[in-house]
Scaffold this motif. Structure first.
Motif, PDB file in Angstrom:
ATOM      1  N   UNK A  95     -37.048  -3.624  58.204  1.00 21.80           N
ATOM      2  CA  UNK A  95     -37.340  -4.075  59.572  1.00 21.80           C
ATOM      3  C   UNK A  95     -36.914  -2.968  60.540  1.00 21.80           C
ATOM      4  N   UNK A  96     -37.834  -2.097  60.924  1.00 22.08           N
ATOM      5  CA  UNK A  96     -37.428  -0.975  61.786  1.00 22.08           C
ATOM      6  C   UNK A  96     -36.972  -1.397  63.168  1.00 22.08           C
ATOM      7  N   UNK A  97     -37.426  -2.538  63.685  1.00 23.93           N
ATOM      8  CA  UNK A  97     -37.059  -2.947  65.036  1.00 23.93           C
ATOM      9  C   UNK A  97     -35.817  -3.795  65.119  1.00 23.93           C
ATOM     10  N   UNK A  98     -35.055  -3.878  64.040  1.00 21.93           N
ATOM     11  CA  UNK A  98     -33.878  -4.734  64.029  1.00 21.93           C
ATOM     12  C   UNK A  98     -32.740  -4.059  64.796  1.00 21.93           C
ATOM     13  N   UNK A  99     -32.135  -4.806  65.720  1.00 18.11           N
ATOM     14  CA  UNK A  99     -31.048  -4.269  66.535  1.00 18.11           C
ATOM     15  C   UNK A  99     -29.791  -4.102  65.692  1.00 18.11           C
ATOM     16  N   UNK A 100     -28.876  -3.230  66.083  1.00 17.63           N
ATOM     17  CA  UNK A 100     -27.624  -3.063  65.324  1.00 17.63           C
ATOM     18  C   UNK A 100     -26.759  -4.315  65.434  1.00 17.63           C
ATOM     19  N   UNK A 101     -26.004  -4.626  64.397  1.00 19.80           N
ATOM     20  CA  UNK A 101     -25.146  -5.823  64.445  1.00 19.80           C
ATOM     21  C   UNK A 101     -23.937  -5.576  65.331  1.00 19.80           C
ATOM     22  N   UNK A 102     -23.259  -6.642  65.748  1.00 21.10           N
ATOM     23  CA  UNK A 102     -22.043  -6.464  66.560  1.00 21.10           C
ATOM     24  C   UNK A 102     -20.962  -5.780  65.753  1.00 21.10           C
TER      25      UNK A 102
ATOM     26  N   UNK B 274     -26.219 -11.982  70.948  1.00 21.53           N
ATOM     27  CA  UNK B 274     -27.510 -12.427  71.468  1.00 21.53           C
ATOM     28  C   UNK B 274     -28.583 -11.369  71.270  1.00 21.53           C
ATOM     29  N   UNK B 275     -28.231 -10.089  71.462  1.00 22.57           N
ATOM     30  CA  UNK B 275     -29.209  -9.019  71.261  1.00 22.57           C
ATOM     31  C   UNK B 275     -29.651  -8.948  69.803  1.00 22.57           C
ATOM     32  N   UNK B 276     -28.715  -9.106  68.874  1.00 23.54           N
ATOM     33  CA  UNK B 276     -29.086  -9.033  67.461  1.00 23.54           C
ATOM     34  C   UNK B 276     -29.924 -10.239  67.044  1.00 23.54           C
ATOM     35  N   UNK B 277     -29.523 -11.459  67.429  1.00 29.03           N
ATOM     36  CA  UNK B 277     -30.271 -12.657  67.037  1.00 29.03           C
ATOM     37  C   UNK B 277     -31.669 -12.645  67.658  1.00 29.03           C
ATOM     38  N   UNK B 278     -31.804 -12.148  68.885  1.00 27.26           N
ATOM     39  CA  UNK B 278     -33.125 -12.053  69.505  1.00 27.26           C
ATOM     40  C   UNK B 278     -34.035 -11.118  68.717  1.00 27.26           C
ATOM     41  N   UNK B 279     -33.484  -9.994  68.239  1.00 27.19           N
ATOM     42  CA  UNK B 279     -34.292  -9.079  67.426  1.00 27.19           C
ATOM     43  C   UNK B 279     -34.636  -9.685  66.075  1.00 27.19           C
ATOM     44  N   UNK B 280     -33.774 -10.550  65.533  1.00 30.95           N
ATOM     45  CA  UNK B 280     -34.066 -11.199  64.254  1.00 30.95           C
ATOM     46  C   UNK B 280     -35.269 -12.133  64.389  1.00 30.95           C
ATOM     47  N   UNK B 281     -35.382 -12.833  65.506  1.00 34.10           N
ATOM     48  CA  UNK B 281     -36.465 -13.800  65.674  1.00 34.10           C
ATOM     49  C   UNK B 281     -37.819 -13.137  65.876  1.00 34.10           C
ATOM     50  N   UNK B 282     -37.846 -11.914  66.338  1.00 32.00           N
ATOM     51  CA  UNK B 282     -39.128 -11.238  66.606  1.00 32.00           C
ATOM     52  C   UNK B 282     -39.424 -10.140  65.596  1.00 32.00           C
ATOM     53  N   UNK B 283     -38.497  -9.795  64.720  1.00 24.82           N
ATOM     54  CA  UNK B 283     -38.702  -8.688  63.780  1.00 24.82           C
ATOM     55  C   UNK B 283     -39.694  -9.096  62.699  1.00 24.82           C
ATOM     56  N   UNK B 284     -40.476  -8.116  62.255  1.00 20.22           N
ATOM     57  CA  UNK B 284     -41.455  -8.298  61.192  1.00 20.22           C
ATOM     58  C   UNK B 284     -41.139  -7.349  60.050  1.00 20.22           C
ATOM     59  N   UNK B 285     -41.487  -7.791  58.845  1.00 19.95           N
ATOM     60  CA  UNK B 285     -41.224  -7.005  57.651  1.00 19.95           C
ATOM     61  C   UNK B 285     -42.295  -5.936  57.478  1.00 19.95           C
ATOM     62  N   UNK B 286     -41.901  -4.778  56.940  1.00 17.80           N
ATOM     63  CA  UNK B 286     -42.852  -3.710  56.663  1.00 17.80           C
ATOM     64  C   UNK B 286     -43.784  -4.112  55.523  1.00 17.80           C
ATOM     65  N   UNK B 287     -45.033  -3.671  55.644  1.00 21.11           N
ATOM     66  CA  UNK B 287     -45.995  -3.918  54.580  1.00 21.11           C
ATOM     67  C   UNK B 287     -46.538  -5.329  54.538  1.00 21.11           C
ATOM     68  N   UNK B 288     -46.501  -6.061  55.627  1.00 16.24           N
ATOM     69  CA  UNK B 288     -47.032  -7.421  55.642  1.00 16.24           C
ATOM     70  C   UNK B 288     -46.835  -8.054  56.996  1.00 16.24           C
TER      71      UNK B 288
END
Length: 338
Positions: free
Chosen positions: A180-187, A207-221
């Motif tokens: 997931x290239x768009x995943x924010x760094x963890x706290x 909040x920044x990390x959880x927000x990126x988790x909800x919108x992140x997409x996996x590579x190759x699909x």
């Protein structure tokens, strides 16, 4: 009262209609004025949001020390106030508890490591040491509320330890960051500084990390990161009765997840082999757990008023029978003929 609400609303409407124009409440403000004047009558009932406590924040039943001492006396074959490994191995084999000798040895080692160094060579345990191993210990820990809003579903709140939530974020980032290239760094780890400033900054990172988790997409699909079981089992907890280890259920689409209300609560910390020790104690016919007290849900004010009216309705009421009352006991006031 409950049975007079319709009549009270009708009277309020009638009084509003009969007022002159200079005393009449504007229609745009009428509902708010009535709600503040008589909130029990006009205010709409708010729907309660389900609230779940995660991990060690769930209350744990305490342990009765007398039962633990009775278990120690039952398994102590030589009556020296110490029970040893071979006695528990025999108990496990007799009741088919599926505890190997290595498991029992690890359970003993976990308790013996807390002794003084010169006392660890003695492999016998006292009942007080066993009681300390199965009793839950309270600890005051920082917690945070996670407000989760599914798409087209009911909201719910998860209360979790701040450190446990940070650990979950770091594990999730370590596992899915390469895909997931768009995943924010963890706290990051906690830093020194004022508690309020440090807590506010940590909540922002979560909040920044959880927000990126909800919108992140996996590579190759086209699959989303929030559809992964590790995310669903935590954030979608309580959305459906089939949550958990059921592999056939469809993932719950999450629209928003927000952390707030960082504070401190009591956590019920348990030792690692608590459940194994409890299985051994129960195999002898003893139940060491003390049930949690039932939560008393207070009655609303309207219910208290209705109960008081029902109680006083039967007071100061004339007796229905027409018989005369007298202070003379029956049978003693009759005239006797010679």
């Amino acid at each position: 009262l409950g049975h007079d609400r319709a009549a009270n609303r009708h009277w309020d409407k009638l009084m509003q209609e009969t007022k002159p124009d200079h005393l009449r409440v504007p229609s745009s403000l009428l509902s708010k004025v009535q709600a503040h004047d008589k909130p029990k009558l006009h205010m709409q009932a708010r729907q309660r949001v389900p609230h779940f406590f995660m991990g060690q924040l769930r209350p744990q039943p305490s342990v009765d020390p007398a039962i633990v001492r009775a278990f120690s006396h039952r398994v102590d074959a030589n009556h020296d106030d110490f029970f040893e490994e071979h006695e528990l191995q025999a108990l496990s084999h007799q009741h088919q508890l599926r505890l190997s000798p290595e498991d029992i040895s690890n359970m003993f080692d976990e308790i013996l490591d807390r002794r003084q160094r010169n006392e660890r060579c003695a492999r016998g345990l006292m009942w007080k040491e066993l009681f300390a191993a199965v009793q839950a210990h309270k600890r005051y820990v920082p917690v945070v509320d996670v407000h989760v809003e599914p798409e087209g579903g009911a909201k719910h709140i998860l209360t979790v330890e701040a450190e446990a939530l940070g650990q979950w974020c770091r594990e999730l980032h370590a596992e899915f960051a390469p895909r997931c290239p768009g995943l924010a760094p963890p706290p990051g780890p906690a830093t020194a500084g004022p508690r309020n400033t440090r807590g506010s900054a940590r909540v922002g990172e979560l909040n920044a990390f959880i927000k990126s988790v909800l919108v992140a997409k996996m590579d190759g699909g086209d699959s989303c990161l929030q559809d992964e079981p590790k995310v669903q089992q935590f954030l979608a907890y309580g959305c459906d009765d089939d949550l958990g280890d059921t592999p056939a259920r469809s993932p719950v689409r999450l629209a928003k997840a927000l952390c707030m209300s960082q504070r401190r609560l009591w956590a019920f910390c348990t030792r690692p082999y608590r459940e194994a020790w409890l299985r051994l104690i129960r195999s002898t016919g003893l139940n060491p757990l003390v049930p949690l007290p039932e939560q008393f849900l207070g009655k609303p004010i309207a219910q208290h008023m209705d109960d008081e009216v029902a109680r006083t309705s039967g007071l100061n009421v004339a007796r229905p029978d027409p018989g005369a009352t007298s202070c003379v006991p029956p049978g003693t006031g009759k005239m006797q003929t010679p």
